[in-house]
Design a protein around this motif. Sequence first.
Motif, PDB file in Angstrom:
ATOM      1  N   ARG A 192     -14.978  42.552  -5.000  1.00  0.00           N
ATOM      2  CA  ARG A 192     -16.084  43.337  -5.534  1.00  0.00           C
ATOM      3  C   ARG A 192     -17.377  42.528  -5.519  1.00  0.00           C
ATOM      4  O   ARG A 192     -18.435  43.029  -5.284  1.00  0.00           O
ATOM      5  N   PHE A 235     -13.563  41.142 -21.341  1.00  0.00           N
ATOM      6  CA  PHE A 235     -14.158  40.156 -20.454  1.00  0.00           C
ATOM      7  C   PHE A 235     -15.610  40.532 -20.168  1.00  0.00           C
ATOM      8  O   PHE A 235     -15.907  41.700 -19.935  1.00  0.00           O
ATOM      9  N   VAL A 273      -7.280  43.129 -26.514  1.00  0.00           N
ATOM     10  CA  VAL A 273      -7.714  44.481 -26.162  1.00  0.00           C
ATOM     11  C   VAL A 273      -7.662  44.673 -24.648  1.00  0.00           C
ATOM     12  O   VAL A 273      -7.607  43.699 -23.888  1.00  0.00           O
ATOM     13  N   THR A 274      -7.701  45.924 -24.215  1.00  0.00           N
ATOM     14  CA  THR A 274      -7.666  46.208 -22.784  1.00  0.00           C
ATOM     15  C   THR A 274      -8.851  45.534 -22.087  1.00  0.00           C
ATOM     16  O   THR A 274      -9.952  45.490 -22.625  1.00  0.00           O
ATOM     17  N   SER A 275      -8.591  45.000 -20.909  1.00  0.00           N
ATOM     18  CA  SER A 275      -9.620  44.318 -20.115  1.00  0.00           C
ATOM     19  C   SER A 275     -10.172  43.068 -20.768  1.00  0.00           C
ATOM     20  O   SER A 275     -11.306  42.683 -20.521  1.00  0.00           O
ATOM     21  N   SER A 276      -9.360  42.437 -21.627  1.00  0.00           N
ATOM     22  CA  SER A 276      -9.832  41.181 -22.202  1.00  0.00           C
ATOM     23  C   SER A 276      -9.498  40.027 -21.260  1.00  0.00           C
ATOM     24  O   SER A 276      -9.958  38.911 -21.449  1.00  0.00           O
ATOM     25  N   GLY A 277      -8.696  40.315 -20.256  1.00  0.00           N
ATOM     26  CA  GLY A 277      -8.353  39.279 -19.283  1.00  0.00           C
ATOM     27  C   GLY A 277      -7.075  38.540 -19.638  1.00  0.00           C
ATOM     28  O   GLY A 277      -6.945  37.335 -19.399  1.00  0.00           O
ATOM     29  N   LYS A 278      -6.102  39.279 -20.167  1.00  0.00           N
ATOM     30  CA  LYS A 278      -4.829  38.646 -20.523  1.00  0.00           C
ATOM     31  C   LYS A 278      -4.177  38.032 -19.290  1.00  0.00           C
ATOM     32  O   LYS A 278      -3.616  36.943 -19.355  1.00  0.00           O
ATOM     33  N   THR A 279      -4.294  38.732 -18.161  1.00  0.00           N
ATOM     34  CA  THR A 279      -3.680  38.220 -16.935  1.00  0.00           C
ATOM     35  C   THR A 279      -4.185  36.828 -16.587  1.00  0.00           C
ATOM     36  O   THR A 279      -3.418  35.959 -16.159  1.00  0.00           O
ATOM     37  N   GLU A 280      -5.480  36.614 -16.759  1.00  0.00           N
ATOM     38  CA  GLU A 280      -6.039  35.295 -16.410  1.00  0.00           C
ATOM     39  C   GLU A 280      -5.483  34.216 -17.336  1.00  0.00           C
ATOM     40  O   GLU A 280      -5.261  33.081 -16.911  1.00  0.00           O
ATOM     41  N   GLN A 297     -11.458  33.652 -23.950  1.00  0.00           N
ATOM     42  CA  GLN A 297     -10.146  33.478 -23.315  1.00  0.00           C
ATOM     43  C   GLN A 297      -9.625  32.065 -23.530  1.00  0.00           C
ATOM     44  O   GLN A 297      -8.449  31.847 -23.820  1.00  0.00           O
ATOM     45  N   ASP A 312      -6.955  48.235 -13.614  1.00  0.00           N
ATOM     46  CA  ASP A 312      -8.307  48.004 -14.074  1.00  0.00           C
ATOM     47  C   ASP A 312      -9.319  48.417 -13.024  1.00  0.00           C
ATOM     48  O   ASP A 312      -9.289  48.005 -11.889  1.00  0.00           O
ATOM     49  N   LYS A 346      -9.111  31.486 -11.855  1.00  0.00           N
ATOM     50  CA  LYS A 346     -10.449  31.700 -12.376  1.00  0.00           C
ATOM     51  C   LYS A 346     -10.720  30.837 -13.595  1.00  0.00           C
ATOM     52  O   LYS A 346      -9.827  30.490 -14.348  1.00  0.00           O
ATOM     53  N   GLU A 347     -11.982  30.524 -13.749  1.00  0.00           N
ATOM     54  CA  GLU A 347     -12.452  29.831 -14.935  1.00  0.00           C
ATOM     55  C   GLU A 347     -12.253  30.773 -16.125  1.00  0.00           C
ATOM     56  O   GLU A 347     -12.600  31.937 -16.039  1.00  0.00           O
ATOM     57  N   LEU A 348     -11.694  30.272 -17.217  1.00  0.00           N
ATOM     58  CA  LEU A 348     -11.539  31.151 -18.373  1.00  0.00           C
ATOM     59  C   LEU A 348     -12.873  31.285 -19.093  1.00  0.00           C
ATOM     60  O   LEU A 348     -13.637  30.333 -19.182  1.00  0.00           O
ATOM     61  N   SER A 349     -13.123  32.492 -19.615  1.00  0.00           N
ATOM     62  CA  SER A 349     -14.315  32.676 -20.431  1.00  0.00           C
ATOM     63  C   SER A 349     -14.070  31.988 -21.771  1.00  0.00           C
ATOM     64  O   SER A 349     -12.941  31.594 -22.070  1.00  0.00           O
TER      65      SER A 349
HETATM   66  P1  ADP Z   1      -6.124  42.899 -19.456  1.00  0.00           P
HETATM   67  O1  ADP Z   1      -4.817  42.554 -18.813  1.00  0.00           O
HETATM   68  O2  ADP Z   1      -6.377  42.162 -20.729  1.00  0.00           O
HETATM   69  O3  ADP Z   1      -6.338  44.380 -19.613  1.00  0.00           O
HETATM   70  P2  ADP Z   1      -7.229  41.871 -17.004  1.00  0.00           P
HETATM   71  O4  ADP Z   1      -6.548  40.567 -16.999  1.00  0.00           O
HETATM   72  O5  ADP Z   1      -6.729  42.929 -16.109  1.00  0.00           O
HETATM   73  O6  ADP Z   1      -7.303  42.424 -18.500  1.00  0.00           O
HETATM   74  O7  ADP Z   1      -8.793  41.609 -16.732  1.00  0.00           O
HETATM   75  C1  ADP Z   1      -9.734  42.655 -16.596  1.00  0.00           C
HETATM   76  C2  ADP Z   1     -10.668  42.358 -15.433  1.00  0.00           C
HETATM   77  O8  ADP Z   1     -11.522  41.257 -15.720  1.00  0.00           O
HETATM   78  C3  ADP Z   1      -9.958  42.010 -14.142  1.00  0.00           C
HETATM   79  O9  ADP Z   1     -10.637  42.599 -13.069  1.00  0.00           O
HETATM   80  C4  ADP Z   1     -10.044  40.513 -14.070  1.00  0.00           C
HETATM   81  O10 ADP Z   1     -10.005  40.052 -12.743  1.00  0.00           O
HETATM   82  C5  ADP Z   1     -11.392  40.243 -14.728  1.00  0.00           C
HETATM   83  N1  ADP Z   1     -11.369  38.942 -15.387  1.00  0.00           N
HETATM   84  C6  ADP Z   1     -10.788  38.668 -16.569  1.00  0.00           C
HETATM   85  N2  ADP Z   1     -10.944  37.377 -16.901  1.00  0.00           N
HETATM   86  C7  ADP Z   1     -11.658  36.811 -15.907  1.00  0.00           C
HETATM   87  C8  ADP Z   1     -12.167  35.489 -15.665  1.00  0.00           C
HETATM   88  N3  ADP Z   1     -11.954  34.512 -16.538  1.00  0.00           N
HETATM   89  N4  ADP Z   1     -12.865  35.281 -14.527  1.00  0.00           N
HETATM   90  C9  ADP Z   1     -13.075  36.293 -13.650  1.00  0.00           C
HETATM   91  N5  ADP Z   1     -12.641  37.547 -13.821  1.00  0.00           N
HETATM   92  C10 ADP Z   1     -11.925  37.822 -14.932  1.00  0.00           C
END
Ligand code: ADP
Length: 829
Positions: free
Chosen positions: A276, A477, A313-320, A291, A647, A285-288
């Motif tokens: 994108r 995020f 919460v949703t889109s908080s970046g749990k995956t990262e 995070q 997402d 990725k660098e953690l915020s």
């Molecule tokens: P969750 O699982 O908490 O709903 P995601 O992990 O899917 O959230 O993250 C939401 C979006 O934000 C994704 O597109 C992800 O790539 C982006 N994102 C989250 N944390 C970061 C980060 N530290 N750096 C870059 N992108 C991030």
Amino acid sequence: MIVEQLFADVILPLPLDYHFTYRVPSAFQFRIKIGARVIVQFGKRKFFSALVYKLHQNTPSGEFEMKDIDAILDDDPIIGENQLKIWEWIANYYCCTLGEVYKAALPTGLKLESQTKISLNPDAIITDDLTDKETAVVLLLESRKTASIQDLNQFLGQQSSFAILKLLLEKNAVIVEEQMRESYKPKLVSMVRLNPEYDSEEKLNAMLDLLSRKAKKQEQLLKVFLAETLFGNLKLTEIAKKDLLQIADASDAALKGLDEKQVLEVFQKEIGRIARTHDADLLIKELSEPQQIAHDEILAQFETQQTVLLNGVTSSGKTEIYIRLIEEQLKQGKQVLYLVPEIGLTTQIITRLKTAFGDQAGIYHSKFNDAERVEIWFNVLNEKSGKTGQQYQVILGARSAIFLPFKNLGLIIVDEEHENSYKQFDPAPRYNARDMAILMGNVHGAKVLLGSATPSYETYFNARSNKYGLVNLTERFQGIEMPELFPANTQEAYKRKQMRSVFTPELYNEIASALHNKEQVILFQNRRGFAPFVQCGKCGWIPKCRYCDVSMTYHKNRSSLICHYCGHTTSLVVKCKECGSDEIKTRGFGTEKIEDEIKLLFPEARVARMDLDTTRAKNAYEQLIWQFETGKVDILVGTQMVTKGLDFDHVRVVGVLNADNLLNYPDFRSYERSYQLIMQVSGRAGRKNNRGKVIVQTTQPNHPVIQDVISNDYYKLFSRQMAERKMFRYPPYYRLIKIVVKHQNKERLDLAAMNLATAFRNIFNKNVLGPEYPVVARIQMWFQKEILIKLPRDGKIQEAKTKIMEIINRTKTQPNNSQLIIYADVDPM
Ligand code: ADP
Ligand code: ZN
Ligand code: ZN
């Protein structure tokens, strides 16, 4: 040296309640190992690959003819002590047999039976290192496509061909029938992007200028490219070649011209990996800051807690955060298991993990071909001894991945831990993979991280009472705001005649404004098909399934009525079978109708539908997500599928078409689930600088659950529900065991169920509910009743289960009951 007779207790892949003892011939005494497979005869002519469970020298008592073990299949165990412990635990806890666990645990290729069908592997490269017998089998299979192991025995004139089969499987020359041949191959598409040289408008303009004089068609194509990508609404950096040529109505030659001039580049990319922004390609990725804080807090809590809940919460970046934790485990040489719900195992997450960890990441999924599953099994098992080079150190999988033979597990992640697809409904073992993850943590000494935006009440209860650690992540995020939620009163709107088809004015206006602003919309309705039922307008007659006690769902585009329980299909009735009237009307609405209505109300909008019906085809689900992600679809209509961890960046409006459906479902978890579903689907809305909006249509806008959803108050609903559950003795205060009884004859079923309930009441008194018919009382000709037993958490649970199983087994063996099916479902969902 005199060697005493050795006996082996083995587990057979059969739902039998005990294990069986065989003599170990002296030739095998030093080769046989616990956890390895052997071939045994069971019954007159049947052979099985059984698993060695115990070795001992106690001659079994009782009068029966003991048999020898026929052959040893594995010189080394295929499961370890830890796995056996887990198997035993599952069999005890979920009231099933070790044989059933064995069947669930191993990929098909590792469970051979006499009836197992085999055929040639179409991808095989048959080399000349086959023995004569092996070659004979290959020739046989060439001539007759498939053969059973019994056929092989006959053909080779020997008692058992398992050993040969095993070698042929190892040489990849044959495959076992149940193996599907689909495998995970990333789908590649040709994409077009701009050469980074052209990083300024000046350079671009100069180029456009040049083209306008020399190559009109190329100029045109470049302009379309820019409009669709960098200068478009979504600020994409690339576009699929196919789409570009179509939109621009351009030829391959024009694109080639631009490619040769090094203005545009054509390259191959995996679907689901659509960049994108320019910096999206960072592997880890660098953690915020929020995070990073959550990450550190998780590690701190792991010091004292084995299990931690990440409530983010949703889109908080749990995956990262997961990815960072996985990376740390891999650095310490540990294995990681990353569990996702069935539906969550999409290309998106697979690609994310592959990008971060490359070949160190393996995917274990029932959709993939069984040979791959077997390969992953041995890869995980032989960790360190590494004969194949690359070791999978992190396994991403759906629930069955808990059975893999890990040896060195450091961390288990359970993403979206509240999802009920972690529970196996049928067949036994009816286990919950989330709960098993916690058990595995104990057995392996590994840490367990549960993640969710809307934790299950059991988990949240455990976290609040300090059984688990708890880490909160309350910010999305990049600080994107949580969406605003509004209820829309459908009853009022109907009364005032303001409804436009199934849309309240509120939802209609939001859709219109989103479309106007080129923003995306998700519409959620938990029913597929066109209408949940049709009804005679004169007498009220409703067509029902012949085999199930449930109304048929109308599917308009197939112009048929379909039973959602057994799949029985009939053509649409046009005349009432009761009164002959032709006034047949549709009632209620499903996803198909919403899609239709949108097309009528917003003819310019591009609509797609995502439900079981539109995602059956291979890759269909991925295609839909991809189309939506890349802005080829404006409105996505769907069932539960659209609420799962997808997402999307450009969704501003989410509509919940009928929240009443969720609230009124007869189950003690229906409020918990309603909240989860609405919150999860809301989580898809919201973009930077443009707050998302969620419209929840309901006839009960003042319903307390709707109010809690609106105010985003998880805890308020949780605590009210906890008070109720305590009072009415439901989980997490009590454990539930559901006894399911089935019979094709209704009277027999009624009688048996009543007798069972009486027997249970004699022991558990008031803690027995039922027997009652479930929501659908008959499925595929089988009538069904359920009895619910509530057990206090007083440490006597195992005792109680033993008593329950005794009663069940006694009932099963009574005369007249041979056609009766009874099973216990522990912790039903
Ligand atoms: P969750 O699982 O908490 O709903 P995601 O992990 O899917 O959230 O993250 C939401 C979006 O934000 C994704 O597109 C992800 O790539 C982006 N994102 C989250 N944390 C970061 C980060 N530290 N750096 C870059 N992108 C991030
Ligand atoms: Zn009628
Ligand atoms: Zn049916």
